[in-house]
Design a protein around this motif. Sequence first.
Motif, mmCIF file in Angstrom:
data_model
loop_
_atom_site.group_PDB
_atom_site.id
_atom_site.type_symbol
_atom_site.label_atom_id
_atom_site.label_comp_id
_atom_site.label_asym_id
_atom_site.label_seq_id
_atom_site.Cartn_x
_atom_site.Cartn_y
_atom_site.Cartn_z
ATOM 1 N N HIS A 138 0.813 -1.215 0.000
ATOM 2 C CA HIS A 138 0.000 0.000 0.000
ATOM 3 C C HIS A 138 0.847 1.265 0.000
ATOM 4 C CE1 HIS A 138 -3.924 -1.751 -0.041
ATOM 5 N NE2 HIS A 138 -3.506 -2.672 0.799
ATOM 6 N N ASP A 189 0.292 4.141 -2.786
ATOM 7 C CA ASP A 189 0.259 5.582 -2.518
ATOM 8 C C ASP A 189 1.185 6.333 -3.470
ATOM 9 O OD1 ASP A 189 -1.601 5.373 -0.507
ATOM 10 O OD2 ASP A 189 -0.111 5.256 1.102
ATOM 11 N N GLU A 223 -6.582 1.406 -8.228
ATOM 12 C CA GLU A 223 -7.594 1.336 -7.166
ATOM 13 C C GLU A 223 -8.143 -0.078 -7.016
ATOM 14 O OE1 GLU A 223 -7.874 3.591 -5.081
ATOM 15 O OE2 GLU A 223 -6.798 5.154 -6.178
ATOM 16 N N LEU A 273 -7.451 -4.156 0.945
ATOM 17 C CA LEU A 273 -7.540 -3.105 1.965
ATOM 18 C C LEU A 273 -8.103 -3.657 3.275
ATOM 19 C CD1 LEU A 273 -8.737 -0.050 -0.125
ATOM 20 C CD2 LEU A 273 -6.684 -0.174 1.257
ATOM 21 N N ASP A 311 -12.814 2.297 6.298
ATOM 22 C CA ASP A 311 -12.653 3.673 5.833
ATOM 23 C C ASP A 311 -11.757 3.744 4.604
ATOM 24 O OD1 ASP A 311 -14.279 4.537 7.846
ATOM 25 O OD2 ASP A 311 -12.644 5.159 9.177
ATOM 26 N N GLU A 312 -10.642 2.970 4.633
ATOM 27 C CA GLU A 312 -9.745 2.963 3.475
ATOM 28 C C GLU A 312 -10.444 2.389 2.256
ATOM 29 O OE1 GLU A 312 -9.079 1.751 6.424
ATOM 30 O OE2 GLU A 312 -7.061 2.238 7.115
ATOM 31 N N ALA A 357 -11.242 4.232 -1.357
ATOM 32 C CA ALA A 357 -10.816 3.642 -2.630
ATOM 33 C C ALA A 357 -11.998 3.436 -3.564
ATOM 34 C CB ALA A 357 -10.097 2.317 -2.376
#
Length: 690
Positions: free
Chosen positions: A455, A459, A475, A482, A486-487, A491
Amino acid sequence: MPGVTAALPIKFNFQRVLDAGVSVVVLRTAAPAALPGPVSGLAQALARSRAEVVALAAGPYRYPYAAALELSRMLNGGNLPGPVMGAESLSRSRLAQALLPHLKRLVVLRIARLEWVDTESLTLLAALIETSRAIASAGHKGRWWAVCGLGAGTPTDRMGSLLDPALALCSDVEPPAQLPASVSPQERRLMAVLHAAPHPLPLPTAFACAGLSEETAGVALRRLAGAQLIDSGPRLGLGCAADTVALQADELNRARAALTEFSEADVPESRLALAGEQAGSVLRALSWQLGQRALEEGEPNLALARMRQSGKLSGRGCDEIIYARALARVGALDSALGILDQSRHEPADARMQLEQARLAFDLAMAGRVGARDAEKILRRVERLGRSGRGIDCCIEVRAMRAEIMLRRKDVPRALALLRRRPPGSLQTASPAARHRFLVAKARTLLASGRATAAHQCLDELRAIPRSDAEMLAVEHLALASLPGRDEALAAHKRALVLAARVLDARAVSAHARALGAEAVAVLASVLGRADGAAMADGGDPRLNAATAWHWFSARGATLLATLEGEHASIFPPEARANPGLCAWLKVVLSRVGRHAGAQLIQLSPIPNAGNFGGDLLLVSPGFGRVGPTVVALKREQFSDSTELLRVASDPRALLQRALDGGELEPAALRAWLDDWERARFPDISAQHAR
C-alpha cells in the motif's frame, strides 16, 4: 438479438421496453431511405416530453470517432471539445471526457443509418449508454437511450457492443415506399461535396465548395432535405436516402479538391480521410504516428488500421515489431510470434531490442512464448539498459521480468529482482516507467503477503500522472487487500470517479453498490449537477480555480495555484510536472492564509519556474469556494493593478465580468469545472501538494 415484427413502430409497448431495461431500439428495414419518419416518431414517443431528442446526421463519418466528434459538437455548442483541438488526435478517452458531463441529461439519440456510423463511435456510444444506465441505477437522474435505423441484410459484427441483447431491441418494420427523387445539376454538386466530405459540414463551407450562390443553395437545400437526401441540422450532412443518388468518380474528385482548398479538415483524422489513397508522405507519416499513439492509449484495433494505412510496413525493422505488438493485443498471436521469430535473426539497434522485449513480454503473458525464451530476451535488453539506455529501459524490463515470474507463481524470485537497486534513482525515471515498475512491485508484495509495503507502493502510484484506466487498475489493486472499512470506502469513491470517466459500466455498478447512498454525491462530482440545482453549501459552482485561470491567463498570468482543504490545484496542467515549482507553491500557499486581504507583490524570479515565471505575484486568502490563491503575472501584460486587486477580493466580480463580456461559454465552463473537480481528488492532488 430479440426480434419483434411490427407493421409500424407505433405499435411498440414503450412502457414494456423501458421496464425491460432496453436502452437501444433498432428499426430494421429493406427500404432504409424511408426510415427517417419511423425513427423520428419512435424517438419522440420514447422521449415522452421528459427527455430531449438529439438527432445525429446519417453521415458522412469517414474516419474513426467521426460520429462521436459530431455528437460532441452538437452537445457542446457547436465547438470542438478542448481535448481534440489543433493537432491533437481523436481518441476514446478524449471524446469520453467531452461527452461524459452530458450523461446527467435525459437524452434520446436518433441515428437514422446505423451502418454509416464508424466502428469506434459505435463502441463509444454503447459505452455511454451502458454507463448512463449504471449511473441511473445508482440514483442519478440522467439517462441515455438511442433509436436507430438499419438496412436489412447489413452485417452487424462491428455493431456487437451496441446491439447486445442485454441493451438492445430490434424490430423489422415496413415503412411506406418512396419514389426516387430527381436531382438537378446544382443539387448533384452539393450532394457530391457531402459524399466526399470526411464529416458533416458547416453550411457556408458546403455551399462554397459546391459553387452555389446563397439563393441557389437555399432552394437546393429545401428540395434535398424534403427528399431525405441531406440532413439540414446545425451542420449539413447526408440524409437517410443519400445512397439512392449515384455519383460519378469525377464529381467526387472535384468535390474533394474543393474541400481540400477550403481546408475542411480540423483534426488529423479528417485530413487523412479527405486525402484517401492520394495521401502524401507527410500524411502517411502522420497516420503511423496516430497508430502508435492509439497503441499507447490502449486501442490496438485502431492502431492496426492506422499503421496499415501508413504504408510503412516493410516486413522487418522496429516498425514491424511495433505493428506485431498491436497484432498481439488483438489476439493475432501466431502472426505476432512469426514477426518476433523473424526479427531475432536481423541486426537490431537498442530501440528495436526494447520493442522486441515488449513484444516477447506480451506473448509470454498470453502463453505463446515460453518463460525461458522471454527471460532470455528481457535479460539481454536489461543489460543493454544498464550499459547506456538509462533508467527507463532498465526498470521497465525489470518490471516485465517480475510480472512473468509472478505469473509462474515464482514470488520469491520476483521480489528479489524488484528489490535490486536500479542503475540510478527511481524518481528520475519517466512517469510511465516508474508506474510500470511500482505496479509490478505492488502486485509482488501483495502476493507475498506484505500488504503494508504494497500500500505504500500504491500511494506512490496515485501520485504519478497516468491515464484514468491505469489509475482505475491501481484502485482495483488496492481494493483487493484493503484492511479497513474507511480505506476501502475512500478507494471505492476514487474508483467510482475513474470508472465513470472511462465509461466502465460494470465497474460503475460495482462501486456504486459498495458505496450505497454516497454514490449519488460522488457521481455528481463527476457529471456536475443538473442545471439550476443549488449547491449544498450555497456557493456558486462556477467560482472555481479553472474559471479564475481562464480569466487571468487571458491577461498575462503564467501560473495559478489554489488550496481546497489540503489539496492543491495548479494551472496550467503542464506546471504540475515540475516538482521544484510545486514545492515552492506549497510553501507560498501555506503562508497566504495569513494575509487579511488580497495583495499584489513585486516578485523575484520564481525558483525552477521555467516558462511559468512572472514579476508580479497576486495573493488572496480565499477565492470563491476554494482557499488560498496565488497568481503569477507579467507586468507588461497586465498594468491595471486596481482591477486585479478588486477581482481577487471579490471573485463574483470576476465571474460577472467574464459572463457579461461573453468570455465564458457554457460548454467551456463545464469543461473547466470538470478539470477542477478532477483536481480535488487525492490521487491527482497528492502530486501537486508535493
